[in-house]
Design a protein around this motif. Structure first.
Motif, short mmCIF file in Angstrom:
data_model
loop_
_atom_site.label_atom_id
_atom_site.label_comp_id
_atom_site.label_asym_id
_atom_site.label_seq_id
_atom_site.Cartn_x
_atom_site.Cartn_y
_atom_site.Cartn_z
N UNK A 192 0.98 -1.12 0.11
CA UNK A 192 -0.41 -0.15 -0.05
C UNK A 192 1.12 1.07 -0.41
N UNK A 193 1.08 1.93 -0.74
CA UNK A 193 1.37 3.15 -1.43
C UNK A 193 1.02 3.93 -1.08
N UNK A 194 0.80 5.10 -0.35
CA UNK A 194 0.61 6.56 -0.10
C UNK A 194 1.40 7.77 -0.17
N UNK A 195 0.90 8.56 -0.82
CA UNK A 195 1.89 10.03 -0.89
C UNK A 195 2.03 10.12 0.29
N UNK A 214 -2.06 2.99 -6.79
CA UNK A 214 -0.85 2.79 -6.58
C UNK A 214 -0.15 4.53 -6.61
N UNK A 215 0.63 5.01 -5.57
CA UNK A 215 1.06 5.74 -6.40
C UNK A 215 2.47 6.13 -6.59
N UNK A 216 3.29 6.77 -7.33
CA UNK A 216 4.72 7.11 -7.19
C UNK A 216 5.32 8.32 -7.37
N UNK A 217 6.73 8.49 -7.30
CA UNK A 217 7.69 9.48 -7.96
C UNK A 217 6.78 10.96 -7.98
N UNK A 218 6.65 10.87 -6.61
CA UNK A 218 6.79 12.39 -6.94
C UNK A 218 7.19 13.51 -7.12
N UNK A 219 7.21 14.84 -7.18
CA UNK A 219 8.34 15.73 -7.36
C UNK A 219 7.47 17.40 -7.39
N UNK A 220 8.45 18.10 -6.63
CA UNK A 220 8.11 19.46 -6.13
C UNK A 220 8.14 20.16 -7.02
#
Lengths: 457, 175, 291
Positions: A192-195, A214-220
């Motif tokens: 389980x993946x969360x921002x 599913x959430x991945x690879x966030x960037x600001x």
């Protein structure tokens, strides 16, 4: 100074006769000219004493201790300062306007001293003041004050930390920043993946998604108000999303026929660069956020071109491509022209990230384990022309470096393998350019895919 | 004739993929070590070619899983279709040609090594390799979607060659 | 007329004498020599154990020759041997130190940092002993710091003029000035000791941290000493550069911090040579360190 000197000399010349005196003064100069070259010194973190901030009321007094603790912890983690244990401090806490007894602090070997006060304002806000002292020279170096509601006290502590850091090292700080990452729970096959976002020191942690998708690879974004990341929301259509942290709104970014991935903002925040994977090839595109114009920068039919990042001036892009059969780093202009391979040592390279200072590119590297080590993956840096490669840290699996805004510290994700049990633990870590200051960044759950914001506005 | 030319295209695609020559020792090293592992797991998924009499309902997902085999495996960092995989995909094509109203999604997966982003792209390339093979085998392209999960959805939980070999896969999922 | 001629002749004679005695001993101190000796003495124990004076003597042979009074020359030398004395671990039998009991109590024999460091914490209060006449109320912000520094520029100038006057003074009564003894140069080993002391006080910060250029900038600091071997005044040469050039400012502040470090409050200089080290220049040069 020279002028006065000359005047004095001239007067004497008149008095005593030109030749004699002038030569005489030359002699005196020569005599004074004892010169001692110091070519050895210490390379130590700077011992600094951060006094609890002085508060007149019991609650501001407690707060004063917290503020000092946050500042101390920031400076300590930087590796450039060595905060002195407050237990050793002598004498009562006094306000910022009281001149320190420097002897006391010199005795503790403090080279720098921070004193501060917290005063309630009539409107209910608090005034935070501080002053940084150079103990040896008995001089103050910087001072300022912030008036703000009490709930912002941590930000004030970070801002003060940044000012201290900058005044002493000459570099901008990086404490008033946030980290976005992926919080992970559950077994490896049903993760389980969360921002999640938090302050740079782990405080003010909160989740931005519920874990259903599913959430991945966030960037600001450059302002740290928005994120781009990869979300598996629509059935069979993983896409890059733009998420506004303040309003909570989000939308698919662009209209692409294939999977979009690996997004990053341009330095000016007006566009996003990312990859689209379709029909066995992955190519790099830009999307102008205002006009929604999409532009393709690479044109491979079967290669992977991914993980693009802009140089800080926005004129160049570094990315990874397997066009030669192995993963290597390439630099091209922002229109896709002038592509040059920059990675040159043995091994494969991945996830390049241009330093905000522009002088280095950080990357993930894979190479076969060297004898005596199980490390396969490394975080390293090289100059933008590919020279001067340095590996800073290795591990069973490390990946995805992200820079502090001052270009001195890297965050990255590590999968720690415990060989005895075969279990893997995912953590965030930081390492600075010396490779010596190496730390775990604490998170409530397991963590991956960190991205560091710029300094908050 | 259409099928014939498609097969030709597929074959040349596969060859083209093979022609990509890995130039690091790492790739080749990993390839040789994983080779045995690749053959090992295959039977698990494609087990019964000899059907049990009272088997699953024809045209059902169960039948596809049990009698056809839903997945193929890849070498480390590669996306070309192996001999082994070809047998499985030929059966899939046969089955899909029989049940023409069924649509599928092909998932591309990777082992845990490598970075997340590259693996997402690699997973897409693997899924696409499967898709192209099925298209070349006469399946209507409109019936086949792809999705990449990169290294996010392993089936084997170990951190060893055997587990990695099981995780580098293309899975044909019936909608 | 006649009188002025006499004065002129006298002055010329003085000048020649000064040039003869004064100039030469400055030349034979090439920095390369420093380097070699510095490396040798980099270990603290070695410094104190080594009878360094003899080693130094050769490079300065011209000195004894012009010197009409050889006796004074040896005088400054003996003080050096005492170092072995306070070092009981070193083999030297207590025999030699015996003749030199007086130098022992002096601060000089103490190896640079440690001894001064210890007393410091014990007496936090007594720090005020600083004789400096300039603990002004001072400094509300950076601006005022800078202006303060500018004001501090004056003392050295005054100092210089004064020393010029001294010279003139001395020249007029040439030969009769007991203060002026050109043989009292600071020897290489004495310099090494100070360098070692300052090196321990000079914290350049963690390598690779901060502004990179700050680690490649040399900073010269003019020092004016008190006779008790404390620093009366320290002024960064080129100080105006501290306002606009961050890297230089950082480097300069590190240098000033070294000079004001508690362990370097009293410099290990030979106290019988105040005339020589009354003013001098520290050149903080990190370039050989970095990298």
């Amino acid at each position: 100074m020279m002028r006065a000197w000359n005047q004095g000399a001239t007067a004497l010349c008149l008095l005593l006769g030109l030749a004699v005196t002038c030569l005489g003064s030359a002699t005196s100069l020569a005599r004074e000219d004892l010169r001692i070259d110091i070519t050895q010194g210490r390379f130590d973190p700077i011992p600094i004493a951060v006094r609890p901030f002085y508060g007149t009321q019991p609650d501001t007094e407690t707060l004063g201790t917290h503020v000092a603790d946050v500042i101390s912890a920031n400076l300590h983690r930087s590796g450039l300062f060595d905060p002195i244990d407050p237990a050793a401090f002598i004498g009562p806490v006094t306000g910022v306007q009281v001149r320190p007894r420097f002897g006391n602090w010199a005795a503790l070997k403090a080279e720098a001293l921070v004193k501060g006060s917290i005063t309630p304002e009539p409107d209910g806000r608090l005034k935070f003041e501080y002053r940084l002292w150079d103990v040896a020279r008995r001089a103050d170096l910087v001072a300022s004050s912030f008036t703000t509601p009490e709930r912002n006290w941590r930000r004030v502590a970070h801002l003060i930390s940044d000012q201290i850091y900058e005044r002493v090292t000459g570099e901008t700080g990086y404490f008033d920043t946030r980290i976005v990452y992926i919080a992970e729970t559950g077994p490896r096959d049903r993760r389980v993946k969360r921002l999640a976002v938090m302050d740079q020191d782990g405080a003010n942690h909160r989740y931005l998604t519920d874990g259903k998708h599913l959430v991945l690879t966030p960037r600001f974004s450059p302002t740290a108000q928005e994120l781009v990341y990869l979300g598996y929301y629509q059935r069979n259509r993983p896409r890059v999303y733009l998420f506004n942290i303040v309003t909570g709104q989000q939308a698919v970014l662009g209209d692409f026929p294939g999977m979009t991935l690996a997004p990053r903002f341009a330095p000016d925040g007006t566009s996003v660069i990312m990859s689209m994977a379709k029909d066995g090839a992955t190519n790099i595109y830009t999307l102008d956020l205002a006009t929604r114009v999409q532009r393709r920068l690479t044109g491979s039919v079967s290669d992977i071109n991914v993980s693009p990042t802009y140089s800080p001036d926005g004129e160049q892009v570094v990315f990874v491509s397997d066009r030669t059969g192995t993963k290597q780093l390439y630099v091209m202009r922002d229109d896709g022209s002038n592509m040059v391979r920059i990675s040159r040592e043995k091994g494969q390279y991945d996830t390049p990230v241009w330093s905000p200072r522009g002088d280095l590119i950080a990357f993930t590297k894979t190479r076969p384990p060297v004898p005596g080590s199980t490390d396969r993956y490394y975080i390293g840096v090289m100059r933008p022309d590919g020279r001067g490669e340095r590996l800073l840290v290795g591990g069973y699996l490390v990946e995805g470096p992200t820079w502090s805004p001052n270009g001195r510290v890297l965050l990255y994700a590590e999968e720690q393998l415990e060989r005895a049990t075969g279990t893997i633990r995912r953590v965030l870590r930081s390492v600075d350019l010396t490779g010596q200051n190496h730390r775990v960044v604490p998170t409530p759950l397991e963590a991956s895919d960190p991205a560091w914001s710029g300094l908050l506005q | 004739m259409g099928i014939r030319s498609l097969l030709f295209v597929a074959a040349s695609l596969v060859l083209a993929a093979c022609a990509q020559d890995p130039d690091t020792t790492e790739t080749s090293g990993a390839g040789t070590t994983t080779a045995p592992a690749v053959t090992a797991p295959a039977p698990a998924a494609t087990a019964p070619v000899a059907p049990v009499a009272a088997g699953p309902v024809p045209g059902s997902e169960e039948e596809f899983l049990v009698e056809v085999g839903d997945r193929v495996f890849f070498d480390y960092e590669r996306s070309d279709i192996s001999e082994e995989a070809r047998l499985t995909l030929d059966r899939q094509a046969l089955w899909l040609n029989r049940y023409t109203d069924i649509t599928v999604v092909i998932e591309g997966h990777c082992d845990e090594r490598g970075t997340r982003e590259y693996n997402l792209a690699l997973g897409e390339r693997r899924a696409n390799a499967v898709r192209q093979y099925l298209i070349a085998s006469g399946i209507d392209a409109a019936r086949i979607e792809t999705i990449s999960y990169g290294k996010e959805r392993p089936v084997a939980l170990g951190s060893d060659e055997a587990s990695w070999a099981l995780n580098r896969r293309g899975v044909t999922v019936i909608n | 007329m006649r009188g002025s001629l006499l004065v002129s002749v006298t002055m010329h004679a003085a000048l020649v004498a000064l040039a003869w005695f004064g100039l030469p001993y400055l030349q034979p101190e090439p920095p390369e020599l420093d380097e070699v000796i510095f490396v040798q003495l980099s270990d603290l124990a070695e410094v104190t154990n080594l009878p360094p004076e003899p080693g130094e003597a050769p490079p300065e042979p011209p000195r004894p020759e012009p010197e009409p009074s050889p006796p004074p020359a040896p005088e400054p030398e003996p003080p050096a041997p005492p170092p072995p004395a306070p070092e009981p671990p070193a083999s030297p039998a207590p025999a030699p130190p015996a003749p030199e009991p007086p130098p022992e109590p002096r601060v000089r024999p103490e190896p640079p940092p440690a001894p001064t460091a210890e007393p410091a914490p014990e007496r936090p209060q007594p720090v005020p002993p600083r004789p400096r006449p300039r603990p002004k109320p001072r400094r509300l912000d950076l601006e005022s710091v800078l202006t303060d520094l500018k004001r501090e520029k004056d003392p050295p100038r005054a100092e210089k003029r004064q020393s010029l006057a001294d010279v003139i003074d001395r020249t007029t009564r040439l030969g009769s000035d007991p203060d002026f003894d050109p043989t009292k140069t600071v020897t290489q080993s004495e310099i090494s000791r100070v360098r070692q002391q300052i090196a321990a006080c000079w914290n350049i910060g963690v390598a690779g941290a901060g502004v990179e250029e700050a680690e490649t900038l040399a900073v010269e600091v003019r020092i004016v000493m008190n006779p008790d071997r404390t620093v009366r005044d320290a002024t960064v040469v080129n100080e105006s550069r501290m306002t606009g050039d961050t890297a230089f400012r950082i480097a300069a502040e590190r240098a000033l911090r070294a000079i004001r470090h508690p362990d370097c409050r009293v410099l290990v200089l030979p106290d019988d040579k105040y005339e020589v080290w009354k003013t001098f220049t520290f050149n903080f040069d990190p370039r050989k360190l970095v990298q």
